[in-house]
Write an enzyme that holds these catalytic residues in place. Sequence first.
Site, mmCIF file in Angstrom:
data_model
loop_
_atom_site.group_PDB
_atom_site.id
_atom_site.type_symbol
_atom_site.label_atom_id
_atom_site.label_comp_id
_atom_site.label_asym_id
_atom_site.label_seq_id
_atom_site.Cartn_x
_atom_site.Cartn_y
_atom_site.Cartn_z
ATOM 1 N N GLY A 85 0.804 -1.218 0.000
ATOM 2 C CA GLY A 85 0.000 0.000 0.000
ATOM 3 C C GLY A 85 0.841 1.274 0.000
ATOM 4 N N GLY A 137 -5.970 11.483 2.317
ATOM 5 C CA GLY A 137 -7.391 11.229 2.096
ATOM 6 C C GLY A 137 -7.566 9.782 1.698
ATOM 7 C CD GLN A 161 -16.246 7.930 6.889
ATOM 8 O OE1 GLN A 161 -15.973 8.975 6.288
ATOM 9 N NE2 GLN A 161 -17.353 7.247 6.630
ATOM 10 C CB THR A 204 -9.809 -0.095 9.051
ATOM 11 O OG1 THR A 204 -9.707 -1.105 8.052
ATOM 12 C CG2 THR A 204 -9.254 1.210 8.532
ATOM 13 C CB ALA A 221 2.221 0.014 10.836
ATOM 14 N N GLY A 247 -18.665 5.211 11.405
ATOM 15 C CA GLY A 247 -18.185 3.818 11.488
ATOM 16 C C GLY A 247 -16.740 3.685 11.893
ATOM 17 C CE1 TYR A 253 -7.217 3.841 9.945
ATOM 18 C CE2 TYR A 253 -8.248 5.953 9.446
ATOM 19 C CZ TYR A 253 -7.287 4.995 9.177
ATOM 20 O OH TYR A 253 -6.394 5.199 8.156
HETATM 21 N N1 CAA Z 1 -23.611 9.069 7.404
HETATM 22 C C1 CAA Z 1 -24.856 8.878 7.912
HETATM 23 N N2 CAA Z 1 -25.444 7.686 7.948
HETATM 24 C C2 CAA Z 1 -24.775 6.645 7.442
HETATM 25 C C3 CAA Z 1 -23.481 6.773 6.911
HETATM 26 C C4 CAA Z 1 -22.897 8.047 6.901
HETATM 27 N N3 CAA Z 1 -21.685 8.270 6.402
HETATM 28 N N4 CAA Z 1 -23.066 5.566 6.494
HETATM 29 C C5 CAA Z 1 -24.059 4.708 6.776
HETATM 30 N N5 CAA Z 1 -25.092 5.370 7.339
HETATM 31 C C6 CAA Z 1 -26.359 4.808 7.786
HETATM 32 C C7 CAA Z 1 -26.934 3.884 6.729
HETATM 33 O O1 CAA Z 1 -27.644 4.645 5.768
HETATM 34 C C8 CAA Z 1 -27.808 2.994 7.553
HETATM 35 O O2 CAA Z 1 -28.991 3.665 7.858
HETATM 36 P P1 CAA Z 1 -30.408 2.903 7.812
HETATM 37 O O3 CAA Z 1 -30.284 1.779 8.786
HETATM 38 O O4 CAA Z 1 -31.404 3.953 8.198
HETATM 39 O O5 CAA Z 1 -30.555 2.426 6.393
HETATM 40 C C9 CAA Z 1 -27.059 2.860 8.857
HETATM 41 O O6 CAA Z 1 -26.171 3.969 8.899
HETATM 42 C C10 CAA Z 1 -26.265 1.581 8.927
HETATM 43 O O7 CAA Z 1 -25.406 1.561 7.792
HETATM 44 P P2 CAA Z 1 -24.800 0.223 7.244
HETATM 45 O O8 CAA Z 1 -25.857 -0.720 6.784
HETATM 46 O O9 CAA Z 1 -23.698 0.552 6.305
HETATM 47 O O10 CAA Z 1 -24.227 -0.404 8.608
HETATM 48 P P3 CAA Z 1 -23.200 -1.525 8.743
HETATM 49 O O11 CAA Z 1 -23.166 -1.835 10.193
HETATM 50 O O12 CAA Z 1 -23.444 -2.632 7.784
HETATM 51 O O13 CAA Z 1 -21.809 -0.836 8.280
HETATM 52 C C11 CAA Z 1 -19.984 0.653 8.345
HETATM 53 C C12 CAA Z 1 -21.394 0.346 8.865
HETATM 54 C C13 CAA Z 1 -19.056 -0.476 8.753
HETATM 55 C C14 CAA Z 1 -19.547 1.932 9.004
HETATM 56 C C15 CAA Z 1 -20.008 0.756 6.814
HETATM 57 O O14 CAA Z 1 -20.939 1.736 6.434
HETATM 58 C C16 CAA Z 1 -18.631 1.173 6.287
HETATM 59 O O15 CAA Z 1 -17.762 0.357 6.120
HETATM 60 N N6 CAA Z 1 -18.451 2.489 5.993
HETATM 61 C C17 CAA Z 1 -17.189 3.003 5.473
HETATM 62 C C18 CAA Z 1 -16.355 3.522 6.593
HETATM 63 C C19 CAA Z 1 -15.124 4.161 5.986
HETATM 64 O O16 CAA Z 1 -15.187 5.111 5.231
HETATM 65 N N7 CAA Z 1 -13.949 3.634 6.343
HETATM 66 C C20 CAA Z 1 -12.736 4.144 5.796
HETATM 67 C C21 CAA Z 1 -11.778 3.013 5.564
HETATM 68 S S1 CAA Z 1 -10.342 3.527 4.665
HETATM 69 C C22 CAA Z 1 -9.463 4.406 5.769
HETATM 70 O O17 CAA Z 1 -9.760 4.521 6.905
HETATM 71 C C23 CAA Z 1 -8.212 5.039 5.224
HETATM 72 C C24 CAA Z 1 -8.186 6.487 5.491
HETATM 73 O O18 CAA Z 1 -7.422 6.920 6.364
HETATM 74 C C25 CAA Z 1 -9.027 7.386 4.692
#
Ligand code: CAA
Length: 240
Positions: free
Chosen positions: A13, A178, A141, A86, A83, A143, A147
Site C-alpha cells: 500500500g 485522504g 468518519q 481498520t 502501519a 463507522g 480509527y
Molecule cells: N452518514 C450517515 N449515515 C450513514 C453513513 C454516513 N456516512 N453511512 C451509513 N449510514 C447509515 C446507513 O444509511 C444505515 O442507515 P439505515 O439503517 O437507516 O438504512 C445505517 O447507517 C447503517 O449503515 P450500514 O448498513 O452501512 O451499517 P453496517 O453496520 O453494515 O456498516 C460501516 C457500517 C461499517 C460503518 C459501513 O458503512 C462502512 O464500512 N463504511 C465506510 C467507513 C469508511 O469510510 N472507512 C474508511 C476506511 S479507509 C481508511 O480509513 C483510510 C483512510 O485513512 C481514509
Amino acid sequence: MSRVALVTGGTRGIGAEISRELKTAGRTVIASYAGNDAAAQAFHEETGIRVMKFDVADFKQCETAVQQITAEFGPITVLVNNAGITRDATLAKMTREMWDAVVDTNLGGCFNLCKLTFDGMRTEKFGRIVNIGSINGQAGQYGQVNYAAAKSGIHGFTKALAQEGARFGITVNAIAPGYVDTDMVRAVPADVLQKIIARIPMGRLGHADDIARGVVFLTADEADFITGSTLSINGGQHMY
Ligand code: CAA
C-alpha cells in the site's frame, strides 16, 4: 553516509511506495510488516529493500527490531510511522477488541517506535519523523470512532513531540492522506466508496505516490525548518 530509514507497514500500500521513494532519495530503507509474508517477500525481491517482520503494537518486538537494525545498519534517523489497520463498525457494533486493536496499532505503534528511536536521533543531532495520520482523524468518519480517535491522536502526538525534538534537530510532522487507492480503501463497501469519491473535488482516489512524495519532502535533510505541521494530501476533500 546513507541515513537509515524505517518505514512501518512498508511493504504494501502507501508504505511500499514510501519505502521505494525513500530508497530512490538515497536512504537505506528497512520496511517492516506484521503478517503478510508473501507480499513482503515479493516486495523484497522486486525492490531489494530489507523487510523485517514485527508487530508495531508490541513494545518488546519493536525494541528487538530497533536494536537489530541499529546494530546492522546504524541508528535510525528517519522514521515513518505508517502501519495502520481498520476495524470499522458503528459504535453500537464495535467491540472493545476492535477499539484496542486499532488504537494499539495505529497510535501505540507510533509511540513505541518514536520512544525507541528518539535517543539515537538526539545523539546524532538529526531526526526526521513522519507520522501518517488521516483525513478521518481530522474530520471524523461514520463507522470509525476507533480509527478516527487513533489518527486524531497521531496529529496531537506529532505537535507535542515536535516541540520536544526541535532543539535536537529532530523534526516531527504528520501527513493526513485522504482516500488512497489501496487494499484498505478497497475494503470499503462499493456503494459507500462511490459516495466518498463523489465528494472529492479532484474526482479520484489518491495514489500511493501522492503520499510518498510528501514523505520524501518532509524527511529531506534540507527540511529542517518544517516541524509540527500536518500536510493534508486528499484531493481537496477536506480543507483543514
Ligand atoms: N452518514 C450517515 N449515515 C450513514 C453513513 C454516513 N456516512 N453511512 C451509513 N449510514 C447509515 C446507513 O444509511 C444505515 O442507515 P439505515 O439503517 O437507516 O438504512 C445505517 O447507517 C447503517 O449503515 P450500514 O448498513 O452501512 O451499517 P453496517 O453496520 O453494515 O456498516 C460501516 C457500517 C461499517 C460503518 C459501513 O458503512 C462502512 O464500512 N463504511 C465506510 C467507513 C469508511 O469510510 N472507512 C474508511 C476506511 S479507509 C481508511 O480509513 C483510510 C483512510 O485513512 C481514509
